[in-house]
Design an enzyme around this catalytic site. Structure first.
Site, PDB file in Angstrom:
ATOM      1  CG  ASP A  48      56.106   5.116  42.775  1.00 55.35           C
ATOM      2  OD1 ASP A  48      56.234   5.308  44.007  1.00 55.35           O
ATOM      3  OD2 ASP A  48      56.332   4.013  42.233  1.00 55.35           O
ATOM      4  CD  GLU A 102      55.972  -0.090  46.572  1.00 53.95           C
ATOM      5  OE1 GLU A 102      55.907  -1.167  47.202  1.00 53.95           O
ATOM      6  OE2 GLU A 102      55.171   0.204  45.659  1.00 53.95           O
ATOM      7  CG  HIS A 144      54.775   4.136  46.975  1.00 52.95           C
ATOM      8  ND1 HIS A 144      53.958   4.159  45.867  1.00 52.95           N
ATOM      9  CD2 HIS A 144      54.363   3.076  47.716  1.00 52.95           C
ATOM     10  CE1 HIS A 144      53.109   3.154  45.930  1.00 52.95           C
ATOM     11  NE2 HIS A 144      53.326   2.485  47.047  1.00 52.95           N
TER      12      HIS A 144
END
Length: 368
Positions: free
Chosen positions: A87, A150, A85
């Protein structure tokens, strides 16, 4: 072939570190949703820049409406999936340097997301790039998937599974080594009552949670599994909402204990208070000696020389929702308390080692 892959990854290591730093420098904390940016503008920009990087390496890419994206090598429906991920959690305080500077010192890179999880997923991309450069024949296509939610809810992966077929095998580089063959279940339980029942509520919370052992012994839920360890209570929160008082607790529970038993037991002791599960992920477990786990164990042991006996984890990763994948790296034994904290770091040497392990993992799984 393994030695060729390792040598090519070493050859590409400077380029890989440069690419990782470029993406790590982009702030990608979730913000308010905007048009064509479901998790905020910064995350959408980071995803697009990552896909541009993948395209520059010669990969086919796809952006699924800025929820999630992927880069692929090879063609076919039954693919090996590797998902990480882009983020990151909020920066917080206590940083010695700009948290999005990719500051390098004494062989370490410091930045939010360098470990969790931009650095590791990009080592997978560059490992695949090395295999592509060598024109190695693979029986199955490889897809590197770049998630965007996530840390706050897995809405990215839910969207992906609505649009795309799940992989037949794979991993998420968002946990620890050796290969993790099983994850605990995770349940967030809320106990609530009205303000006029606050005395009974606090007595209940203090008795069974705040002044109790975290193994849920006071509730009679002190379940223990030889492989998974003991049931754990964590992440206590008190919330005042309208005229209700809410206590939230997360259960990290082993295989063998069920959500139904947890909720039923708490309800029996809570009297007139309301008890409900607001989030739940079932446990994940694969065969320790199965082809996928054994292949990843082999890759880890060949590169590191360490014991690669598969392990379990109390954490929660994309493996909770993405079928057929296991957590695999990036943290080596003894490396704890790094992600989500100030001055998040990874050794450059470890990033390169991760790429080597993942390169062999790709090669082994794609040819099973």
């Amino acid at each position: 072939m393994e030695s060729k892959i390792i040598r090519q990854i070493e050859k590409n290591s400077d380029e890989m570190i440069k690419g990782i730093k470029k993406i790590v420098k982009m702030p990608s904390v979730e913000t308010e949703a905007e048009e064509n940016a479901p998790f905020g503008k910064d995350i959408a920009l980071t995803l697009n820049e990552t896909l541009k990087l993948a395209e520059s390496l010669g990969f086919k890419t796809k952006n699924l409406d800025n929820y999630i994206g992927w880069a692929q090598y090879g063609e076919g429906d039954d693919y090996i999936g590797i998902i990480g991920h882009l983020d990151v959690v909020p920066v917080g305080e206590g940083w010695k340097h700009d948290p999005f500077s990719a500051y390098e010192e004494n062989g370490y890179i410091y930045s939010r997301g360098i470990l969790d999880n931009k650095g590791p997923i990009l080592t997978c991309l560059y490992a695949l790039y090395s295999i592509k450069q060598l024109n190695i024949s693979l029986k199955r296509p490889i897809r590197i998937i770049f998630g965007c939610d996530e840390e706050t809810g897995f809405e990215d992966l839910k969207y992906y599974l609505e649009k795309e077929k799940a992989p037949i095998m794979g991993w998420t580089p968002d946990c620890k080594y050796p290969v993790v063959y099983a994850e605990r279940g995770r349940a967030v339980i809320e106990i609530s009552t009205q303000e006029n029942n606050i005395d009974e509520f606090f007595k209940f919370v203090n008795t069974y949670f705040m002044n109790a052992k975290p193994n849920a012994e006071s509730l009679g839920l002190d379940y223990k599994d030889e492989e998974f360890g003991v049931n754990e209570m964590r992440n206590y929160k008190l919330i005042h909402e309208d005229k209700n008082i809410i206590f939230s607790v997360t259960f990290s529970y082993p295989v063998g204990l069920s959500l139904e038993k947890i909720v039923k037991t708490i309800k029996e002791k809570a009297g007139k208070m309301d008890v409900k599960c607001v989030q739940h992920y079932t446990p994940v477990k694969f065969e320790k000696d199965g082809e996928m786990v054994s292949s990843l164990q082999k890759a880890y042991e060949l590169v590191t020389g360490f014991d690669g006996t598969p392990v379990t984890t109390t954490g929660g990763t994309y493996a909770k929702l993405m079928p057929n994948i296991v957590p695999f790296g990036p943290s080596f034994p003894g490396q704890k308390g790094i992600g989500h904290l100030p001055n998040e770091w990874m050794k450059i040497e470890d990033l390169i080692s991760n790429a080597k392990i993942y390169g062999l993992g790709i090669y082994y799984l794609a040819n099973l």
